[in-house]
Enzyme design. Structure first.
Site, mmCIF file in Angstrom:
data_model
loop_
_atom_site.group_PDB
_atom_site.id
_atom_site.type_symbol
_atom_site.label_atom_id
_atom_site.label_comp_id
_atom_site.label_asym_id
_atom_site.label_seq_id
_atom_site.Cartn_x
_atom_site.Cartn_y
_atom_site.Cartn_z
ATOM 1 C CG HIS A 51 49.005 67.560 23.262
ATOM 2 N ND1 HIS A 51 49.633 68.734 23.215
ATOM 3 C CD2 HIS A 51 49.821 66.699 24.234
ATOM 4 C CE1 HIS A 51 50.815 68.621 23.827
ATOM 5 N NE2 HIS A 51 51.047 67.592 24.465
ATOM 6 N N GLY A 52 45.809 66.121 20.061
ATOM 7 C CA GLY A 52 44.732 65.302 19.685
ATOM 8 C C GLY A 52 43.507 66.255 18.975
#
Length: 467
Positions: free
Chosen positions: A322-323
């Site tokens: 996700h990041g």
């Protein structure tokens, strides 16, 4: 962000759809490929070359793997698969995680990796996972290698779901690339589904995001307990309508083009356990990690310590996907711990609890999880979580909280109701003859409301564009 401007919505989409339906069947896939490349080039310019490189590498890898396996050279096919996976992961790691690794090492006094200030190509997490699923499935003989480069390129670049999912695996659309049904009934269904997704984003997610930012961005010394929870409630709903809205738009556009994508959300906030939530939230990502990471690691067909390690690796990967930030890794580990507690400690207790209590337990834990997800700065995250539980809070509530609650009450109530399957159930109970006029009225009202929202306010890009 050019992907989210009214110019795109009102010029690009109608033009592509009109051209798609006017050209002969044999040219439809080519039109889809060219329009998708144009769409991506419009937003990312030079990084379009990176996507073309990914198409060439994985298309060629699939052909080589299939040829080697047909000749009985399993070792060579496996080596080619490893090469393609390394190239795919290498691109993803370099563009998404290089600066994160460099900055983390510099924070430890190790400055041998330079910070390059790399711009993250939009959608790279999605199309990289899609191309990897293709070569892996060819190696497993789950699908034949695609010999038509235009069809394969269209699969990778397909603009409806290119930049924020859902993750479409090749084997789910392989037959549709060669032969798909295009009908007015499916087109109408696609328009309705697209409008639902657009309304989720413009009418709900954007308004909820304003409530969340109003509490997230103030100094925690000025924050109240009630305000902190209200902000997280808004964010919990915002991220759902933002991401599920984009998925609805992608599914709707896919139908207009003759494709049927798998569902990505199934009303996750009706869940009464964290385990159930993850069967309903971002289904395409959960299934990808299950089939291409968890099961290859051994799944649960191994010793208990190895099984726990497999799950830990999957949830660490889920968080980092996700990041490139430590809060995402913490978010993944948080849910790993919760799932293990439900599996080994809480299951019997949850089974004996009333349904409303299980649901409240689930929602509260999810809200804590979304707090970890939504605040990247660890210092601010720790203080915000502290305020949620009374540590360092200005008060339990104040005038700012009451004002936000009054001004946002309608959008919060509508959003909570919209996150439940109430509207779907009512729609299904309508007599068949009444559905068409009701859908037509809802479609017109939805399009008018969305158009008004885009014209009168600043349009916010989808949260998942950066993943």
């Amino acid at each position: 962000m050019v992907f989210s401007t009214p110019v795109f919505l009102f010029a690009f989409l109608p033009a592509v759809l009109l051209l798609f339906y006017l050209v002969p069947r044999r040219l439809k896939t080519l039109i889809l490929l060219l329009s998708s490349l144009f769409f991506y080039f419009w937003g990312e310019r030079a990084y379009t070359a990176l996507m073309v490189f990914s198409i060439v590498v994985n298309y060629g890898s699939g052909l080589v793997i299939a040829a080697l396996k047909s000749r009985g050279k399993a070792g060579g096919a496996k080596a080619m698969l490893i090469v393609s996976v390394v190239i795919n992961l290498g691109m993803l790691i370099f563009f998404k995680y290089w600066d994160f690794l460099a900055e983390s090492l510099q924070g430890l006094g190790l400055g041998f990796l330079p910070v390059l200030g790399i711009h993250l190509p939009i959608g790279i997490s999605f199309y990289t996972f899609q191309t990897m699923s293709y070569t892996i499935d060819v190696y497993r003989a789950d699908v034949p290698a695609q010999k038509n480069p235009v069809a394969f390129g269209a699969y990778v670049t397909m603009f409806p779901q290119l930049i924020a999912g859902p993750i479409v695996r090749y084997k789910d659309v392989a037959e549709q690339l060669d032969c798909r049904g295009v009908s007015w009934e499916r087109f109408a269904s696609g328009i309705f589904r697209f409008t639902v997704g657009l309304a989720k984003k413009l009418l709900l997610a954007n308004a909820l995001g304003q409530i969340w930012s109003g509490f997230r961005d103030v100094p925690t010394a000025e924050l109240t307990v009630a305000g902190a929870w209200l902000g997280v409630l808004a964010f919990s709903l915002q991220i759902y309508f933002d991401f599920s809205g984009y998925s609805d738009m992608a599914i709707g556009l896919g139908r207009m083009l003759g494709f049927e994508f798998l569902e990505n959300f199934r009303y996750p906030y009706v869940s009464d356990s964290i385990t159930e939530f993850w069967r309903r939230w971002h289904i395409s990502l959960s299934n990808w990690f299950r089939d291409y990471l968890y099961i290859p690691l051994g799944g649960n067909r191994c010793s208990k310590p190895r099984w726990l390690l497999n799950l830990l690796v999957v949830w660490m990967a889920t968080g980092m996907w996700h990041g490139a930030s430590w809060n995402y890794l913490s978010w993944g580990l948080y849910f790993f711990v919760l799932l293990m507690l439900e599996k080994f400690v809480l299951k019997k207790l949850l089974d004996r609890m009333p349904a409303w209590t299980r649901h409240l337990y689930t929602v509260l834990l999810l809200m804590i999880g979304w707090t970890i997800f939504g605040i990247e700065d660890y210092g601010h995250l720790g203080r915000y979580l502290g305020v949620m539980f009374g540590a360092g809070a200005k008060a339990f509530f104040d005038g700012t909280f009451l004002y936000a609650l009054r001004s946002g009450a309608v959008i919060l109530i509508v959003s909570i109701l919209a996150s439940l399957p109430l509207a779907r159930n009512l729609h299904e109970r309508l007599p068949e003859r009444a559905r068409l006029p009701v859908d037509a009225v809802l479609l017109i009202l939805g399009l008018l409301a969305c158009t008004g929202s885009m014209v009168s306010s600043t349009y916010n890009p989808f949260l998942y564009f950066r993943f």
